[in-house]
Motif scaffolding. Sequence first.
Motif, PDB file in Angstrom:
ATOM      1  N   VAL B 305     -19.514 -40.079 -23.356  1.00 32.84           N
ATOM      2  CA  VAL B 305     -19.756 -39.093 -24.410  1.00 32.84           C
ATOM      3  C   VAL B 305     -19.600 -37.673 -23.860  1.00 32.84           C
ATOM      4  O   VAL B 305     -18.933 -36.821 -24.452  1.00 32.84           O
ATOM      5  CB  VAL B 305     -21.161 -39.305 -25.008  1.00 32.84           C
ATOM      6  N   VAL B 306     -20.216 -37.451 -22.700  1.00 26.87           N
ATOM      7  CA  VAL B 306     -20.177 -36.116 -22.109  1.00 26.87           C
ATOM      8  C   VAL B 306     -18.754 -35.764 -21.676  1.00 26.87           C
ATOM      9  O   VAL B 306     -18.269 -34.653 -21.917  1.00 26.87           O
ATOM     10  CB  VAL B 306     -21.162 -36.038 -20.926  1.00 26.87           C
ATOM     11  N   THR B 307     -18.071 -36.723 -21.067  1.00 26.86           N
ATOM     12  CA  THR B 307     -16.691 -36.506 -20.653  1.00 26.86           C
ATOM     13  C   THR B 307     -15.813 -36.190 -21.862  1.00 26.86           C
ATOM     14  O   THR B 307     -14.859 -35.428 -21.779  1.00 26.86           O
ATOM     15  CB  THR B 307     -16.145 -37.772 -19.932  1.00 26.86           C
ATOM     16  N   GLY B 309     -16.626 -34.401 -24.192  1.00 23.72           N
ATOM     17  CA  GLY B 309     -16.927 -33.061 -24.664  1.00 23.72           C
ATOM     18  C   GLY B 309     -17.975 -33.018 -25.766  1.00 23.72           C
ATOM     19  O   GLY B 309     -18.155 -31.991 -26.419  1.00 23.72           O
ATOM     20  N   TYR B 310     -18.676 -34.114 -25.973  1.00 29.23           N
ATOM     21  CA  TYR B 310     -19.680 -34.167 -27.041  1.00 29.23           C
ATOM     22  C   TYR B 310     -21.082 -33.945 -26.485  1.00 29.23           C
ATOM     23  O   TYR B 310     -21.327 -34.183 -25.302  1.00 29.23           O
ATOM     24  CB  TYR B 310     -19.632 -35.540 -27.735  1.00 29.23           C
ATOM     25  N   PRO B 311     -22.023 -33.558 -27.354  1.00 28.45           N
ATOM     26  CA  PRO B 311     -23.419 -33.435 -26.893  1.00 28.45           C
ATOM     27  C   PRO B 311     -24.011 -34.804 -26.584  1.00 28.45           C
ATOM     28  O   PRO B 311     -23.660 -35.798 -27.221  1.00 28.45           O
ATOM     29  CB  PRO B 311     -24.138 -32.792 -28.086  1.00 28.45           C
ATOM     30  N   GLU B 312     -24.887 -34.845 -25.598  1.00 29.77           N
ATOM     31  CA  GLU B 312     -25.568 -36.105 -25.257  1.00 29.77           C
ATOM     32  C   GLU B 312     -26.397 -36.600 -26.439  1.00 29.77           C
ATOM     33  O   GLU B 312     -27.013 -35.802 -27.129  1.00 29.77           O
ATOM     34  CB  GLU B 312     -26.543 -35.878 -24.097  1.00 29.77           C
ATOM     35  N   PHE B 313     -26.445 -37.906 -26.638  1.00 30.53           N
ATOM     36  CA  PHE B 313     -27.365 -38.454 -27.653  1.00 30.53           C
ATOM     37  C   PHE B 313     -28.787 -38.305 -27.129  1.00 30.53           C
ATOM     38  O   PHE B 313     -29.036 -38.431 -25.933  1.00 30.53           O
ATOM     39  CB  PHE B 313     -27.008 -39.899 -28.026  1.00 30.53           C
ATOM     40  N   LYS B 314     -29.704 -38.053 -28.060  1.00 31.94           N
ATOM     41  CA  LYS B 314     -31.061 -37.654 -27.683  1.00 31.94           C
ATOM     42  C   LYS B 314     -32.009 -38.843 -27.640  1.00 31.94           C
ATOM     43  O   LYS B 314     -33.172 -38.752 -28.061  1.00 31.94           O
ATOM     44  CB  LYS B 314     -31.582 -36.610 -28.671  1.00 31.94           C
ATOM     45  N   HIS B 315     -31.514 -39.969 -27.192  1.00 35.07           N
ATOM     46  CA  HIS B 315     -32.346 -41.175 -27.090  1.00 35.07           C
ATOM     47  C   HIS B 315     -31.675 -42.089 -26.075  1.00 35.07           C
ATOM     48  O   HIS B 315     -30.568 -41.800 -25.600  1.00 35.07           O
ATOM     49  CB  HIS B 315     -32.455 -41.861 -28.459  1.00 35.07           C
ATOM     50  N   GLY B 316     -32.346 -43.199 -25.752  1.00 38.89           N
ATOM     51  CA  GLY B 316     -31.761 -44.153 -24.833  1.00 38.89           C
ATOM     52  C   GLY B 316     -30.614 -44.918 -25.490  1.00 38.89           C
ATOM     53  O   GLY B 316     -30.568 -45.050 -26.717  1.00 38.89           O
ATOM     54  N   LEU B 317     -29.710 -45.456 -24.669  1.00 41.47           N
ATOM     55  CA  LEU B 317     -28.582 -46.245 -25.188  1.00 41.47           C
ATOM     56  C   LEU B 317     -29.074 -47.515 -25.854  1.00 41.47           C
ATOM     57  O   LEU B 317     -28.485 -47.972 -26.835  1.00 41.47           O
ATOM     58  CB  LEU B 317     -27.649 -46.610 -24.035  1.00 41.47           C
TER      59      LEU B 317
END
Lengths: 392, 392
Positions: B305-307, B309-317
């Motif tokens: 996700v980070v690669t 270019g998106y913001p990190e999700f705000k919870h666990g996978l």
Amino acid sequence: MLLHEKADQAQALLAETGLDCWLTFARETELHPDPGIEQVVGAGVVRNSAFLFGAGGARVAIVANFDTSAIRAKGVFREVIGYDEDIRGPLLAALQRLDPRTIGLNYSLDDVTADGLTHGHWLLLQQLLSGTPYLDRLTSAAPLLARLRGRKSSTEVDRIRRAVAVTEQIVEQITSHIRPGLSERELAAFVHARFVEHGVSPAWPLEGCPIVNTGPASDLGHTYPSETVRIEPGHLVHIDLGVRIDGYCSDMQRMWYVRRPGESGPPEDVRRAFDTVVRAIDAGAEALRPGVRGFEVDAAARSVVVTGGYPEFKHGLGHGLGRAVHDGGTLLGPRWPCYGRNVEAAVEVGNVFTLELGIPTGSGVVGLEEDVLVTATGCEFLSSRQRELILV
Amino acid sequence: MLLHEKADQAQALLAETGLDCWLTFARETELHPDPGIEQVVGAGVVRNSAFLFGAGGARVAIVANFDTSAIRAKGVFREVIGYDEDIRGPLLAALQRLDPRTIGLNYSLDDVTADGLTHGHWLLLQQLLSGTPYLDRLTSAAPLLARLRGRKSSTEVDRIRRAVAVTEQIVEQITSHIRPGLSERELAAFVHARFVEHGVSPAWPLEGCPIVNTGPASDLGHTYPSETVRIEPGHLVHIDLGVRIDGYCSDMQRMWYVRRPGESGPPEDVRRAFDTVVRAIDAGAEALRPGVRGFEVDAAARSVVVTGGYPEFKHGLGHGLGRAVHDGGTLLGPRWPCYGRNVEAAVEVGNVFTLELGIPTGSGVVGLEEDVLVTATGCEFLSSRQRELILV
């Protein structure tokens, strides 16, 4: 809106119970439904969450960002603070602003509806507050919770009245249906169909609601209706039944006697036991008024049973009734260790209790349970009392 | 019978986790549903109750007399001891017989399904054991509980498979029903009617199950479907949905794209976000195998996700899935304070996890969630993966 009524009540109870702040610290409330949450928050949360009521009027909720919408939508908390990774920062900031000298938490040795905080979560809170002055200011909010839950508002009493009314309709339907040959399980299934018809939920899990006992061979206690024990002439049929409407419960016991051919009524020993149970409830109701302590009310009823030569019932005369069937707070019970301090507490106006007891006989158990509201001068029966056995 | 399977599993886990005795100490389990109780006891209790598993094979239940029938009927405990007034005597007698060097209790700072003991009840246990050698032998049974709950038996996995299968049928029904003009609330009501049709319960409370989000104006998070936000051409429609069958849950997210007139598919930014979410789940699944630690699996997906270019999700996978939607134990999440030690634990064969994440776009949120079973060599998808947007 009931949630706001209870939140305002909680705010007023802070001063009355000498708390500067009430802190509900919760997580995964579907798994751990803190009874404080349903009173004043009204929505579940997942991640570590803090709900603070300050004596000065502050109301602060600190929840995970994905939980803020649901909490905000309820409108109880003026401030709803979201976080992603760690509650520590916003929690300490809120405490620093309020700077309470005492912080009441939801735990109690005796009162189950004041004991929503899990032990692991209490340890976590110790960690979060370590190195701060707030660690030493933690105490129990049990006195606040008992009054918040125990002093029913008129909205709450109305809901209980509706639950009682539907229960009484179901009892009438049972009277039309009851007959020799039905198993306990079949009679329970009939009641389950009535729950659906009336659009109500059982007040406790369906597999044991209602409790059905027919005749002397039935298994007593919190058990499940039997497939093999069937109603016979000469049986007492006993049902313990409750429904939940808009979140509030009824809890009642009713009795039938199935006549043998040629019998006009029950045998003398059943008549005497039934009469004793009725008189014991009379005595309990007579004793029930604001200011009396729980064990005193129990003793009034218990002495009628003992004086009648019967064994003591192995439970308290009455428990609080509300959102939960066993609604916590003051208990009308004997001074047994299992009841702790709940039976020492004083009855208050607006409390709703059951009055219930049983006596075994050769025809089955005699058990009655009524629901009553404490008034300024005594108590009002919310249920229409059963004073005669219903004859089948 | 599943209860017996889990009880046998618990017995074996005592040695593995170095406990001499596992003690579930509970009361009013309808108000405080200790997750340990549903695993191995299978019936509720009212008064203070103790359920002991000894390393030598002893299984002792100590409950109020009126609760003995229901506990005995389940057949898990070889000894069921009833009491009326005080649990102290029978509890101490049982401990003296077992004389365990360590006694594991149901509490945990991090793992919510290992944290059933309330703080007040922990204090009461301290009182009951005061003056005995057992007071100093109390410890946490969290390692046992995490494995007991996390290592699903084939019976448990079958139930989750059935819940997933029904969820997928409901997703197909949604595909036939979805159209511009429907409000989020109306679409949720359609799903509620499907629950009834399939005879299943929602996996979490109905007012928020399913979560429905249509278009960019929808409120994200654990919220309620809106009456006013309606499906429009150009919207992403996102549903987070779970059902419960025989006590076990599914938890899935599915996506639709509602085409504008003349559009053959979604805009490029939606396509790219959707592709990134699919690839992040690929990466998580690729990393998921016995022995890997929770945070490592999360990191594999997060870096996609980070690669991108998106913001990190705000919870666990991913979280454990079983009796509870959030089933506790090992968590596939980042090393954030809110997740404590759950993300440090190692994945085991038989664990069932969700793999889920989302990315916001101008057309609405893209979010997918799959359910997977950990096998000896990796993982098996229990859900049929969504790899393409469903076009409406």
